[in-house]
Design an enzyme around this catalytic site. Structure first.
Site, PDB file in Angstrom:
ATOM      1  N   SER A 206       1.087 -45.909  12.758  1.00  0.00           N
ATOM      2  CA  SER A 206       1.948 -44.729  12.811  1.00  0.00           C
ATOM      3  C   SER A 206       3.414 -44.999  12.493  1.00  0.00           C
ATOM      4  CB  SER A 206       1.840 -44.077  14.180  1.00  0.00           C
ATOM      5  OG  SER A 206       2.091 -45.015  15.198  1.00  0.00           O
TER       6      SER A 206
ATOM      7  N   HIS B 209      -3.936 -40.925  12.888  1.00  0.00           N
ATOM      8  CA  HIS B 209      -3.154 -40.507  11.715  1.00  0.00           C
ATOM      9  C   HIS B 209      -4.001 -40.502  10.446  1.00  0.00           C
ATOM     10  CE1 HIS B 209       0.951 -40.108  13.256  1.00  0.00           C
ATOM     11  NE2 HIS B 209       0.662 -41.112  14.076  1.00  0.00           N
TER      12      HIS B 209
ATOM     13  N   LYS C 161      -3.000 -33.874  15.696  1.00  0.00           N
ATOM     14  CA  LYS C 161      -2.212 -34.080  14.475  1.00  0.00           C
ATOM     15  C   LYS C 161      -2.751 -33.140  13.393  1.00  0.00           C
ATOM     16  CE  LYS C 161      -0.463 -38.328  16.202  1.00  0.00           C
ATOM     17  NZ  LYS C 161      -0.887 -39.600  16.770  1.00  0.00           N
TER      18      LYS C 161
HETATM   19  C1  PLP Z   1      -0.769 -39.980  18.227  1.00  0.00           C
HETATM   20  C2  PLP Z   1      -1.653 -41.138  18.477  1.00  0.00           C
HETATM   21  C3  PLP Z   1      -2.445 -41.203  19.613  1.00  0.00           C
HETATM   22  C4  PLP Z   1      -2.327 -40.201  20.710  1.00  0.00           C
HETATM   23  O1  PLP Z   1      -2.950 -39.016  20.390  1.00  0.00           O
HETATM   24  P1  PLP Z   1      -2.678 -37.734  21.320  1.00  0.00           P
HETATM   25  O2  PLP Z   1      -3.814 -36.857  20.998  1.00  0.00           O
HETATM   26  O3  PLP Z   1      -1.361 -37.187  20.925  1.00  0.00           O
HETATM   27  O4  PLP Z   1      -2.704 -38.222  22.731  1.00  0.00           O
HETATM   28  C5  PLP Z   1      -3.337 -42.251  19.729  1.00  0.00           C
HETATM   29  N1  PLP Z   1      -3.418 -43.225  18.786  1.00  0.00           N
HETATM   30  C6  PLP Z   1      -2.638 -43.206  17.695  1.00  0.00           C
HETATM   31  C7  PLP Z   1      -2.778 -44.284  16.678  1.00  0.00           C
HETATM   32  C8  PLP Z   1      -1.726 -42.166  17.508  1.00  0.00           C
HETATM   33  O5  PLP Z   1      -0.957 -42.165  16.434  1.00  0.00           O
END
Ligand code: PLP
Length: 393
Positions: free
Chosen positions: A185, A213, A244
């Site tokens: 990320s 992502h 996301k």
């Molecule tokens: C955003 C993210 C999460 C967390 O996801 P949420 O649904 O917002 O809790 C977990 N792992 C990665 C790699 C992320 O980028």
């Protein structure tokens, strides 16, 4: 209000401010859109994870509203009591199919999905959890809650992964799990998942990939890194988030039927935290449907990605190793850059320590399917202007 007993909080806040680590988020006053109203100002929003620009989509909102009308607003129970609604099961089976897995299990977030899987499967001191050094914080916390010891391999360094798997500790482990983000990320690079899987399997380890992502973003129809590397049927556990590209909130693990059933009986976030409101499940279902029936969203995302990356590079910025819609702009002056850009009508988040290591400060841009070329041209113009002003280019 003053409590002497909480005086430490005041000191901690002062210390964070001194270190530049105090966070005061900007506030979104409109829907999450490619052009949003943030802190009272209309800006090109290059900061959300709204990859497919469906967070305010008419069809998706309709689906959420219909779910509220049919099922109400909340489940008022954990899944194992009476919080399992038919719409949760529908979402689980559709995500399993999307991921070409036998089954999937929903959690409240991507964060809790990682915690649930790491904690449940790495449940003995005889197990070993092996993790990429740049994995997401929720994997790190999941590993902390697991009983298994953990080993960290250097970012995407398969040789180092092999070294770890060849240690006596790894050889005698009861279970070995190799964990990697699919798309990282901070840098927007992709795990070398084909090598990770081949290596893990050679040494009798299984693989968990966190596609937060990547789902809805890369691979055929946005199916994620497993699809991107043609590894269907070869990756034991695929984690994803619904927060996301999928425009709502929640997470899932797509895996075998047996492992899904096991998690459904032991995973603590599943057992002790209530299920998603039905409108949230309906939102993700609607996005999934659009991914499969309206390919233009994914196409626009990638067209925009190519355009913005190219233009930022042409302007002379260092955009790092990204090959995804996450494009960092490396600069030690990230905070100043972000603030000046905001004044000019563009919002790109500054990331500093401890989110990224010292010396790797950056702005992070995330483009969406909904940005127009005009939006992006405007943004790049402002990047160029402020970049020159701050002697970054
Ligand atoms: C955003 C993210 C999460 C967390 O996801 P949420 O649904 O917002 O809790 C977990 N792992 C990665 C790699 C992320 O980028």
């Amino acid at each position: 209000m003053i409590f002497d007993t909480l005086k430490f909080a005041q000191d901690e806040v002062a210390a964070l401010k001194k270190e530049g680590r105090f966070i005061k988020p900007r506030v979104l006053e409109s829907a999450q859109e490619p052009v949003s109203v943030i802190d009272g100002k209309r800006v090109i929003n290059l900061t959300s994870n709204n990859y497919l620009a469906l967070a305010n989509n008419h069809k998706v909102k309709r689906a959420a509203i219909e779910a509220i009308e049919k099922y109400g607003v909340g489940s008022a129970a954990v899944r194992t009591i009476i919080g399992t609604m038919s719409i949760h099961e529908e979402l689980e089976s559709k995500f399993a199919a999307f991921k070409h897995s036998e089954a999937s299990i929903l959690f409240q977030s991507g964060f809790t999905s990682n915690v649930a899987v790491c904690q449940s499967l790495m449940s003995s001191e005889a197990d070993l959890l092996i993790s990429d050094e740049l994995n997401h914080a929720s994997i790190i916390d999941g590993a902390r809650l697991a009983k298994a010891p953990r080993k960290i391999y250097r970012h995407k360094d398969t040789k180092h992964l092999i070294e770890i798997l060849e240690t006596p500790e790894a050889r005698k482990a009861r279970r070995k799990m190799v964990v990697t983000d699919g798309v990282f990320s901070m840098d927007g690079d992709i795990a070398q998942l084909d090598e990770v899987v081949a290596t893990a399997h050679k040494y009798g380890a299984f693989v968990m990939v966190d596609d937060a992502h990547a789902s809805g973003v890369i691979g055929k129809e946005g199916r994620g890194t497993v699809s991107h590397f043609n590894l269907d049927g070869k990756v034991e556990i695929q984690i994803g988030t619904l927060s996301k590209a999928f425009a709502s909130v929640g997470g899932y693990a797509a895996t075998t039927r047996n492992l899904r059933d096991y998690l459904g009986s032991v995973a603590r976030p599943f057992l002790f935290s209530s299920s998603q409101p039905p409108s949230v499940a309906a939102t993700s279902l609607a996005v999934l449907d659009l991914l499969l029936t309206e390919p233009r969203h994914l196409k626009s995302l990638w067209d925009n990605t190519a355009f913005l990356k190219e233009e930022l590079k042409k302007a002379g910025f260092d955009t790092g190793a990204s090959v995804t819609p996450i494009t960092p702009v490396m600069t030690a002056k990230a905070v100043e850059f972000s603030n000046r850009l905001f004044e000019e009508g563009v919002f790109a988040l500054a990331l500093g320590f401890p989110t990224v290591p010292r010396g790797k400060e950056r702005l992070r841009t995330i483009v969406t399917a909904g940005h127009t070329i005009k939006d992006l041209e405007f943004a790049v113009d402002k990047f160029r202007k402020v970049g020159k002003e701050l002697n970054i280019i």
